[in-house]
Design an enzyme around this catalytic site. Sequence first.
Site, PDB file in Angstrom:
ATOM      1  N   LEU A  35       0.809  -1.216   0.000  1.00 48.90           N
ATOM      2  CA  LEU A  35       0.000   0.000   0.000  1.00 48.90           C
ATOM      3  C   LEU A  35       0.846   1.272   0.000  1.00 48.90           C
ATOM      4  O   LEU A  35       1.914   1.327   0.599  1.00 48.90           O
ATOM      5  CB  LEU A  35      -0.927   0.002   1.223  1.00 48.90           C
ATOM      6  CG  LEU A  35      -1.875  -1.196   1.304  1.00 48.90           C
ATOM      7  CD1 LEU A  35      -2.796  -1.045   2.514  1.00 48.90           C
ATOM      8  CD2 LEU A  35      -2.698  -1.352   0.034  1.00 48.90           C
ATOM      9  N   HIS A  36       0.341   2.263  -0.691  1.00 46.81           N
ATOM     10  CA  HIS A  36       0.952   3.595  -0.715  1.00 46.81           C
ATOM     11  C   HIS A  36      -0.156   4.619  -0.537  1.00 46.81           C
ATOM     12  O   HIS A  36      -1.328   4.259  -0.333  1.00 46.81           O
ATOM     13  CB  HIS A  36       1.739   3.805  -2.016  1.00 46.81           C
ATOM     14  CG  HIS A  36       0.960   3.486  -3.248  1.00 46.81           C
ATOM     15  ND1 HIS A  36      -0.176   4.157  -3.626  1.00 46.81           N
ATOM     16  CD2 HIS A  36       1.140   2.512  -4.195  1.00 46.81           C
ATOM     17  CE1 HIS A  36      -0.653   3.655  -4.751  1.00 46.81           C
ATOM     18  NE2 HIS A  36       0.120   2.637  -5.112  1.00 46.81           N
ATOM     19  N   HIS A  39      -3.565   4.164  -2.421  1.00 50.17           N
ATOM     20  CA  HIS A  39      -4.522   3.252  -1.784  1.00 50.17           C
ATOM     21  C   HIS A  39      -5.152   3.904  -0.552  1.00 50.17           C
ATOM     22  O   HIS A  39      -6.357   3.786  -0.317  1.00 50.17           O
ATOM     23  CB  HIS A  39      -3.828   1.967  -1.313  1.00 50.17           C
ATOM     24  CG  HIS A  39      -3.154   1.186  -2.391  1.00 50.17           C
ATOM     25  ND1 HIS A  39      -1.780   1.065  -2.484  1.00 50.17           N
ATOM     26  CD2 HIS A  39      -3.652   0.468  -3.427  1.00 50.17           C
ATOM     27  CE1 HIS A  39      -1.472   0.299  -3.513  1.00 50.17           C
ATOM     28  NE2 HIS A  39      -2.585  -0.074  -4.113  1.00 50.17           N
ATOM     29  N   GLN A  63      -5.728 -12.277 -12.415  1.00 46.28           N
ATOM     30  CA  GLN A  63      -5.587 -11.062 -13.213  1.00 46.28           C
ATOM     31  C   GLN A  63      -4.165 -10.836 -13.706  1.00 46.28           C
ATOM     32  O   GLN A  63      -3.874  -9.831 -14.336  1.00 46.28           O
ATOM     33  CB  GLN A  63      -6.127  -9.848 -12.469  1.00 46.28           C
ATOM     34  CG  GLN A  63      -5.287  -9.340 -11.322  1.00 46.28           C
ATOM     35  CD  GLN A  63      -6.026  -8.256 -10.560  1.00 46.28           C
ATOM     36  OE1 GLN A  63      -7.007  -8.513  -9.881  1.00 46.28           O
ATOM     37  NE2 GLN A  63      -5.565  -7.017 -10.661  1.00 46.28           N
ATOM     38  N   GLY A 149      -9.464   3.551  -7.947  1.00 46.94           N
ATOM     39  CA  GLY A 149      -8.665   4.701  -8.353  1.00 46.94           C
ATOM     40  C   GLY A 149      -8.797   4.989  -9.845  1.00 46.94           C
ATOM     41  O   GLY A 149      -8.877   4.067 -10.664  1.00 46.94           O
ATOM     42  N   ASP A 152      -6.217   3.543 -12.578  1.00 42.51           N
ATOM     43  CA  ASP A 152      -6.544   2.417 -13.462  1.00 42.51           C
ATOM     44  C   ASP A 152      -7.893   2.730 -14.118  1.00 42.51           C
ATOM     45  O   ASP A 152      -8.918   2.133 -13.786  1.00 42.51           O
ATOM     46  CB  ASP A 152      -6.589   1.125 -12.649  1.00 42.51           C
ATOM     47  CG  ASP A 152      -5.249   0.840 -11.983  1.00 42.51           C
ATOM     48  OD1 ASP A 152      -4.360   0.334 -12.671  1.00 42.51           O
ATOM     49  OD2 ASP A 152      -5.086   1.164 -10.793  1.00 42.51           O
ATOM     50  N   GLN A 155      -9.942  -0.029 -15.792  1.00 40.20           N
ATOM     51  CA  GLN A 155     -10.481  -0.923 -14.763  1.00 40.20           C
ATOM     52  C   GLN A 155     -11.715  -0.304 -14.104  1.00 40.20           C
ATOM     53  O   GLN A 155     -12.715  -0.989 -13.870  1.00 40.20           O
ATOM     54  CB  GLN A 155      -9.398  -1.185 -13.710  1.00 40.20           C
ATOM     55  CG  GLN A 155      -9.905  -1.872 -12.459  1.00 40.20           C
ATOM     56  CD  GLN A 155      -8.773  -2.221 -11.517  1.00 40.20           C
ATOM     57  OE1 GLN A 155      -8.082  -3.203 -11.727  1.00 40.20           O
ATOM     58  NE2 GLN A 155      -8.567  -1.420 -10.491  1.00 40.20           N
ATOM     59  N   LEU A 186       1.498   7.362  -8.115  1.00 45.00           N
ATOM     60  CA  LEU A 186       1.986   6.359  -7.169  1.00 45.00           C
ATOM     61  C   LEU A 186       1.530   4.978  -7.640  1.00 45.00           C
ATOM     62  O   LEU A 186       0.406   4.814  -8.107  1.00 45.00           O
ATOM     63  CB  LEU A 186       1.449   6.634  -5.764  1.00 45.00           C
ATOM     64  CG  LEU A 186       1.795   7.981  -5.133  1.00 45.00           C
ATOM     65  CD1 LEU A 186       1.375   8.001  -3.665  1.00 45.00           C
ATOM     66  CD2 LEU A 186       3.276   8.305  -5.266  1.00 45.00           C
ATOM     67  N   SER A 187       2.432   4.011  -7.539  1.00 43.48           N
ATOM     68  CA  SER A 187       2.134   2.644  -7.948  1.00 43.48           C
ATOM     69  C   SER A 187       3.090   1.702  -7.234  1.00 43.48           C
ATOM     70  O   SER A 187       4.261   2.033  -7.014  1.00 43.48           O
ATOM     71  CB  SER A 187       2.323   2.498  -9.459  1.00 43.48           C
ATOM     72  OG  SER A 187       2.356   1.119  -9.805  1.00 43.48           O
TER      73      SER A 187
HETATM   74  P1  AMP Z   1      -3.834  -2.222  -6.807  1.00 46.60           P
HETATM   75  O1  AMP Z   1      -3.381  -2.603  -5.450  1.00 46.60           O
HETATM   76  O2  AMP Z   1      -2.756  -1.760  -7.705  1.00 46.60           O
HETATM   77  O3  AMP Z   1      -4.735  -3.278  -7.430  1.00 46.60           O
HETATM   78  O4  AMP Z   1      -4.756  -0.946  -6.616  1.00 46.60           O
HETATM   79  C1  AMP Z   1      -5.866  -0.979  -5.746  1.00 46.60           C
HETATM   80  C2  AMP Z   1      -6.695   0.251  -5.963  1.00 46.60           C
HETATM   81  O5  AMP Z   1      -5.925   1.417  -5.692  1.00 46.60           O
HETATM   82  C3  AMP Z   1      -7.184   0.386  -7.425  1.00 46.60           C
HETATM   83  O6  AMP Z   1      -8.519   0.856  -7.422  1.00 46.60           O
HETATM   84  C4  AMP Z   1      -6.236   1.416  -7.981  1.00 46.60           C
HETATM   85  O7  AMP Z   1      -6.790   2.149  -9.050  1.00 46.60           O
HETATM   86  C5  AMP Z   1      -6.012   2.304  -6.772  1.00 46.60           C
HETATM   87  N1  AMP Z   1      -4.778   3.070  -6.928  1.00 46.60           N
HETATM   88  C6  AMP Z   1      -3.545   2.590  -7.212  1.00 46.60           C
HETATM   89  N2  AMP Z   1      -2.656   3.597  -7.331  1.00 46.60           N
HETATM   90  C7  AMP Z   1      -3.353   4.747  -7.140  1.00 46.60           C
HETATM   91  C8  AMP Z   1      -3.009   6.137  -7.164  1.00 46.60           C
HETATM   92  N3  AMP Z   1      -1.765   6.545  -7.412  1.00 46.60           N
HETATM   93  N4  AMP Z   1      -3.989   7.037  -6.937  1.00 46.60           N
HETATM   94  C9  AMP Z   1      -5.268   6.630  -6.688  1.00 46.60           C
HETATM   95  N5  AMP Z   1      -5.657   5.339  -6.656  1.00 46.60           N
HETATM   96  C10 AMP Z   1      -4.709   4.417  -6.877  1.00 46.60           C
END
Ligand code: AMP
Length: 280
Positions: A35-36, A39, A63, A149, A152, A155, A186-187
């Site tokens: 998480l960042h 999230h 996925q 978010g 994506d 998605q 952020l990713s």
């Molecule tokens: P993930 O863990 O990558 O599957 O992301 C989980 C959720 O967090 C998804 O709905 C993503 O779109 C959202 N998310 C990931 N990075 C960001 C970001 N930088 N800003 C906003 N939402 C994010």
Amino acid sequence: MNIAILRTVADLRTTARGWRAAGETIGVVPTMGALHDGHLSLARRARAECDRVITTIFVNPKQFNNPDDMKKYPRSEETDARLLGSVPVDAIFAPSVEEVYPEGFITTVSLGGVAQPLEGHMRPGHFDGVATVVTKLFGMSLADRGYFGQKDWQQLQVVLRLVRDLNLPVEVVGCETIRDSAGLALSSRNLRLTADGRAKAPVLYAALTAAAADIRAGQSDRMAIREAAETMRAAGFERVEYIELRDAATLMPSDDPARPRRMLAAAWIDGVRLIDNIPV
Ligand code: AMP
């Protein structure tokens, strides 16, 4: 604050039923962990809008179209739990793969249209995996709202569509992309970048922003996109997979500036695949 970590669907259901019986609304934030602040911004929004908040942490094998990508996916449950304690959320649901996909599991939620181009094309099966697990998570958690978010974007459109098509009683909330001070979205994948790649990666957002401004100023879509791709390659991106201007909801090609459009891109730097998108 120490947050309860639920491991089984039965425990999640019991917890959610109790909340529902007390008339409380439930917000669910699906994640794959590591998480960042992106999230956490979703979890904070859910905290503000719902009586109860569940964050799910599940690295969903269905996925990942590339097993190596899944193996390399960062995992940090203890740190994640601590971060979620700062929101705080009410529960974390972190099941095993066997709990989510027990023996005999054979159902797939599969969308046409919006799930087909771009990420759907580059990552076959990816959105089937997302749609299947999101449908399951909504069912398991008795969610009133699900938080996703805009990072994506495709998605988010897939989830909006599937909730409408299957009449799921869940309100899908799309949340702003959180970026660092240089503009990089952020990713969890950013953790894989070297210092050099990290320094160059913000060019993705900068190039998209410049192209969108040029298009709004009257430049042709094609020319603006070509320049953005050149800027990225010159900055050190190994490969620009796509930069596309699409209808914001259907993700189909759109040259109609009167409708909401979105510019979406995927590109590789330092062996890491990054995606981003902005409104045009
Ligand atoms: P993930 O863990 O990558 O599957 O992301 C989980 C959720 O967090 C998804 O709905 C993503 O779109 C959202 N998310 C990931 N990075 C960001 C970001 N930088 N800003 C906003 N939402 C994010």
